[in-house]
Scaffold this active site. Structure first.
Site, PDB file in Angstrom:
ATOM      1  N   HIS A   1     -12.500  -4.273  -2.058  1.00 15.46           N
ATOM      2  CA  HIS A   1     -11.066  -4.204  -1.761  1.00 15.46           C
ATOM      3  C   HIS A   1     -10.745  -3.502  -0.449  1.00 15.46           C
ATOM      4  CE1 HIS A   1      -9.637  -5.486  -5.808  1.00 15.46           C
ATOM      5  NE2 HIS A   1     -10.791  -4.978  -6.175  1.00 15.46           N
TER       6      HIS A   1
ATOM      7  N   LYS B   1       4.663   0.949  -0.832  1.00 17.81           N
ATOM      8  CA  LYS B   1       3.209   0.859  -1.014  1.00 17.81           C
ATOM      9  C   LYS B   1       2.635   2.267  -0.932  1.00 17.81           C
ATOM     10  CE  LYS B   1       3.233  -2.066   2.519  1.00 17.81           C
ATOM     11  NZ  LYS B   1       2.426  -3.202   2.117  1.00 17.81           N
ATOM     12  N   ARG B   2       1.355   2.451  -1.208  1.00  9.84           N
ATOM     13  CA  ARG B   2       0.756   3.786  -1.032  1.00  9.84           C
ATOM     14  C   ARG B   2       0.976   4.244   0.406  1.00  9.84           C
ATOM     15  NH1 ARG B   2      -5.047   3.648  -1.306  1.00  9.84           N
ATOM     16  NH2 ARG B   2      -4.799   1.457  -0.789  1.00  9.84           N
TER      17      ARG B   2
ATOM     18  N   LYS C   1      -1.465   1.593   6.869  1.00 12.58           N
ATOM     19  CA  LYS C   1      -0.327   0.764   6.451  1.00 12.58           C
ATOM     20  C   LYS C   1       0.868   0.970   7.391  1.00 12.58           C
ATOM     21  CE  LYS C   1      -1.737   0.808   1.568  1.00 12.58           C
ATOM     22  NZ  LYS C   1      -1.882  -0.604   1.181  1.00 12.58           N
TER      23      LYS C   1
ATOM     24  N   THR D   1      -0.610  -7.191  -2.017  1.00  8.91           N
ATOM     25  CA  THR D   1      -0.086  -8.041  -3.089  1.00  8.91           C
ATOM     26  C   THR D   1       1.431  -7.882  -3.151  1.00  8.91           C
ATOM     27  OG1 THR D   1      -0.734  -6.257  -4.569  1.00  8.91           O
ATOM     28  CG2 THR D   1      -2.108  -8.225  -4.575  1.00  8.91           C
TER      29      THR D   1
ATOM     30  N   LYS E   1       4.798 -10.541  -3.873  1.00  4.15           N
ATOM     31  CA  LYS E   1       5.928 -10.297  -4.779  1.00  4.15           C
ATOM     32  C   LYS E   1       7.250 -10.482  -4.033  1.00  4.15           C
ATOM     33  CE  LYS E   1       2.850  -7.111  -7.045  1.00  4.15           C
ATOM     34  NZ  LYS E   1       2.319  -5.741  -7.022  1.00  4.15           N
TER      35      LYS E   1
HETATM   36  C1  F58 Z   1      -6.059  -2.334  -2.391  1.00  3.16           C
HETATM   37  N1  F58 Z   1      -6.870  -1.173  -2.572  1.00  3.16           N
HETATM   38  C2  F58 Z   1      -6.101  -2.864  -0.966  1.00  3.16           C
HETATM   39  N2  F58 Z   1      -7.231   0.938  -3.418  1.00  3.16           N
HETATM   40  O1  F58 Z   1      -5.762  -1.831  -0.079  1.00  3.16           O
HETATM   41  C3  F58 Z   1      -5.085  -4.001  -0.860  1.00  3.16           C
HETATM   42  O2  F58 Z   1      -5.132  -4.579   0.412  1.00  3.16           O
HETATM   43  C4  F58 Z   1      -5.403  -5.058  -1.899  1.00  3.16           C
HETATM   44  O3  F58 Z   1      -4.386  -6.005  -1.955  1.00  3.16           O
HETATM   45  C5  F58 Z   1      -5.529  -4.416  -3.282  1.00  3.16           C
HETATM   46  O4  F58 Z   1      -6.475  -3.356  -3.261  1.00  3.16           O
HETATM   47  C6  F58 Z   1      -5.970  -5.405  -4.324  1.00  3.16           C
HETATM   48  O5  F58 Z   1      -7.083  -6.109  -3.899  1.00  3.16           O
HETATM   49  C7  F58 Z   1      -6.418  -0.155  -3.332  1.00  3.16           C
HETATM   50  O6  F58 Z   1      -5.349  -0.221  -3.913  1.00  3.16           O
HETATM   51  C8  F58 Z   1      -6.948   2.072  -4.078  1.00  3.16           C
HETATM   52  O7  F58 Z   1      -5.890   2.273  -4.659  1.00  3.16           O
HETATM   53  C9  F58 Z   1      -8.008   3.136  -4.067  1.00  3.16           C
HETATM   54  C10 F58 Z   1      -8.398   3.469  -5.476  1.00  3.16           C
HETATM   55  C11 F58 Z   1      -9.374   4.601  -5.510  1.00  3.16           C
HETATM   56  C12 F58 Z   1      -8.853   5.782  -4.779  1.00  3.16           C
HETATM   57  C13 F58 Z   1      -8.452   5.452  -3.363  1.00  3.16           C
HETATM   58  C14 F58 Z   1      -7.461   4.328  -3.335  1.00  3.16           C
END
Ligand code: F58
Length: 755
Positions: free
Chosen positions: A311, A491-492, A497, A598, A602
């Site tokens: 990811h 988003k985070r 970003k 994602t 949406k």
């Molecule tokens: C996200 N990763 C990607 N990671 O950033 C995003 O582009 C993609 O659409 C999504 O995955 C789904 O494939 C993501 O959300 C985290 O939240 C990590 C989890 C573990 C801790 C650090 C952040």
């Protein structure tokens, strides 16, 4: 036919019930309806192992999927109760950080809907992602204890327990199950593991706790702050606990279904969601050899069963653990990992593909690639970058393993549930078929020329904007003009970003308004984001947004034209309210850095128009809607990759040559800002941007401003804009997670559907 009635679950007239009683009745009814439907089953089953399932609120989604939402609503209405009261009462389980966790939740919905035998497997955290509030314009974090007000009842305790050995520590797990309803289909399950000894008493008012007492705190928190050594160690305990339980469950179930273990791949497919569950590989090898299988054969079995999804390409997000961590937590796995590494070394000398590097660090992704049969990225561009750049050395070894699975979202939650107004309009035009076959949305294309339809789209958007405006005022006191353009970035919080780029645009506009510029229509810039507890610059960006918003929103000269709203505690439920009300979808990551995104999907599904870089799934969105229906800007991923390779980017040079940019950047440490905010934090952000700007906001600033102006101008042609909305909705079908899951199944898992 639904014969279940709420009344049968309350023991008294609905009109006399408290909200909690009604909620619990609806929940019990849902569970019975699910049991009546039955669960997808078959010889082979997929186990989607993930440290996160960001499921969001459950009630309405389940009622919709079970086809009984209207019945329950009507029954409540007869008793003078409003179902929205129950919806608002429900507490959201935030068992994920962001996109990765939300994707897992969409996937289990689609798996159930498509009739595929599947379990989501993970951890039953007691606290989800921290609750965010703002104090002194800074992010404050409190534990999010979600198992309250009836919510714990969604998790059914089972009598399945497994022993998990971590060094000298012997843990005994308990498995919980949450039903996953499919849309008009049988159900699936989310199976979450917990420890009975976990002590919620350790949760104080903050998010800190003694990370050393593993038995008491193992599953207390989702991804606890791991900035210190104990936090990191706890994370490894969590990961191992999760996968050891998963592996034991899988082997038990497969044997029960008739596997002799040699043929495990005919009975199980394991999808490893990012590297957090990667230890399932050596754990399965360990268990298989314990059951008499030769270690060499065990490698092959595991490779045939496991598949890995990547990811991110951000190096810091690719998990590597120092060997001594594993020696502490999983000493019994270390010799296996070492032998697996030796087997790799014997075949491939190249240092960059080893599992254990020269410093003794274990690279989880490397183990996944060598010992899985499939490696996938989550959007076409992302997969291409993995193949050509980040994982190129692996791609050269195993070209056949690499494949792309562009992400998707479940339309049940992300339009049918959250936007009944738009759902009704679509259905009126093209019938019900699109709800299970999302590509049918394309039938809307001819209506993009139909002015009556376009006016309807605008009206429904307007309804949602009014609703959101009323809600946000009540929620956090912000007054938002529903006639303003809703420009939304949720988003985070992460530098890649680039919330900071959006902030610089807002500052630039503020400066123009102060200079006498009077825009035709006001803009409201919404930010919603949580910053990881240990991520200093991310917290500084939140601080700068909050300080700036207080300046803008309290300035009578500016606020009629520009507002900045930082949403408190942004989560799935808030996204469900705001996305349907949004006009512009901000997807402005530095090209090459966002694996997919994602949220972008949406927004388009709900008729917002993307303003974005050619990054992640934006590339595919642009291709589908065509250049008239998206606003793209910024450096290309090739250019960005080249800059990183040559290490030739110097932020200061851009600052020096672009006056407009310099003024916006300087404003971060202006008198006004220093009065509204904290000097140290603002200066820290200013220095970071000027001295480094690692995610290259400066080179994209000019084209971002120009493109945003273009989008705002286009918004004034209401019919022209409505056409863009219509095309976006019509082309969103490709991004249904049903399509994504179908592709996973056809290319990787090969399960038979049970329907
Ligand atoms: C996200 N990763 C990607 N990671 O950033 C995003 O582009 C993609 O659409 C999504 O995955 C789904 O494939 C993501 O959300 C985290 O939240 C990590 C989890 C573990 C801790 C650090 C952040």
């Amino acid at each position: 036919m639904n014969t279940l009635k709420l009344r049968d679950y309350t023991g008294k007239a609905l009109s006399e019930c408290t909200i909690l009683e009604l909620y619990n009745a609806a929940l019990a009814l849902t569970q019975d309806a699910c049991r009546n439907r039955g669960y997808n089953s078959g010889k082979k089953k997929v186990y989607y192992i993930s440290a996160e399932f960001l499921i969001g609120k459950l009630l309405s989604n389940n009622l919709i999927n079970l086809g009984i939402y209207d019945d329950v609503k009507a029954e409540l209405a007869e008793a003078g109760k409003d179902i929205t009261e129950l919806e608002e009462f429900e507490y959201e389980p935030s068992l994920g950080n962001g996109g990765l966790g939300r994707l897992a939740a969409c996937f289990i919905d689609s798996l159930a809907t498509l009739g595929l035998p599947a379990d989501g497997v993970g951890l039953a955290y007691h606290c989800g992602l921290f609750k965010q509030s703002f104090e002194d314009r800074k992010q404050h974090m409190r534990p999010d204890y979600w198992r309250k007000w009836g919510m714990a009842n969604w998790m059914k305790r089972t009598d399945k327990h497994y022993k998990v050995q971590c060094g000298d520590l012997e843990l005994l797990s308990t498995m919980y199950e949450i039903d996953v309803t499919g849309y008009g289909s049988k159900c699936g399950r989310l199976r979450l593991f917990d420890l009975d000894t976990v002590n919620e008493g350790l949760i104080g008012s903050g998010i800190g706790f003694d990370k050393k007492e593993i038995e008491k705190n193992l599953t207390l928190f989702l991804y606890p702050d791991d900035s210190d050594e104990d936090g990191k160690l706890l994370r490894v305990y969590q990961e191992y606990f999760m996968v050891s339980n998963a592996a034991q469950l899988i082997l038990d179930e497969c044997v029960e279904r008739g596997s002799n273990l040699h043929d495990l791949a005919d009975y199980a497919a394991i999808q490893i969601n990012d590297t957090h569950p990667s230890l399932v590989i050596p754990e399965l090898v360990r268990l298989l050899t314990e059951k008499g299988i030769e270690e060499k054969e065990a490698y092959q079995i595991v490779t045939d069963v496991c598949a890995y999804t990547n990811h991110t390409i951000l190096a810091e997000a690719l998990e590597t653990w120092p060997k001594h961590f594993f020696k502490a937590v999983v000493p019994h796995l270390m010799p296996i990992i070492k032998r697996m590494n030796d087997a790799v070394k014997a075949k491939y000398e190249e240092p960059s593909v080893q599992i254990i590097d020269e410093y003794g660090n274990v690279h989880m992704a490397h183990m996944d690639i060598h010992y899985s049969h499939s490696v996938n990225g989550v959007a076409r561009l992302h997969t291409d970058i993995l193949k050509e750049t980040e994982l190129n050395n692996f791609y050269k070894l195993y070209p056949e393993k690499f494949n792309n699975k562009t992400n998707g979202i479940t339309f049940r939650r992300w339009v049918i549930e959250c936007n009944p107004e738009l759902t009704e309009l679509i259905t009126e035009k093209i019938g019900e078929g699109w709800k299970t076959d999302a590509r049918q949305l394309e039938q809307l294309i001819p209506y993009a020329e139909d002015e009556t339809f376009l006016q309807c789209i605008l009206n429904r958007k307007n309804t949602k904007k009014h609703k959101f405006s009323a809600w946000i005022e009540q929620y956090q006191g912000d007054k938002v003009d529903p006639e303003s353009v809703y420009d939304v970035q949720i988003k985070r919080l992460h530098e890649y970003k680039r919330q900071q780029l959006n902030l610089l645009w807002a500052i630039d506009r503020y400066l123009h308004i102060k200079d006498g510029y009077r825009p035709r229509r006001p803009v409201t810039v919404f930010f919603g984001a949580k910053a990881a507890p240990a991520y200093v610059i991310a917290k500084d960006i939140i601080h700068a947004i909050l300080a700036f918003s207080s300046i803008v929103n309290n300035d009578p000269e500016v606020s009629p034209y520009l507002k900045v709203v930082m949403l408190r505690n942004y989560n799935v439920s808030m996204a469900e309210k705001l996305i349907p009300a949004s006009d512009i979808s901000e997807q402005i990551s530095l090209a090459s850095k966002e694996a997919s995104g994602t949220g972008n999907m949406k927004f388009m599904l709900n008729g917002a128009v993307t303003l974005g870089t050619m990054d992640g799934a934006n590339v595919e969105i642009a291709e589908l809607v065509g250049e008239d229906n998206i606003f793209t800007f910024g450096q290309s991923s090739e250019e960005v990759i080249e800059h990183y390779k040559n290490a030739d980017y110097v932020a200061k040079n851009w600052y020096k040559k672009d006056k407009r940019l310099a003024a916006a950047v300087d404003f971060l440490v202006s008198e006004e800002m220093l009065e509204a905010g904290d000097r140290k934090l603002l200066k820290q952000l200013y220095d970071e941007l000027l001295g480094k700007d690692w995610f290259m906001t400066f080179p994209d600033f000019e084209s971002y401003c120009k493109t945003k102006d273009k989008a705002l101008a286009a918004y004034e042609d209401r019919m022209g804009w409505a056409k863009k909305m219509a095309v976006n909705i019509a082309k969103a079908g490709y991004f249904s997670s049903d399509r994504t899951i179908d592709q996973y199944n056809n290319d990787i898992w090969h399960l038979e559907k049970d329907c």
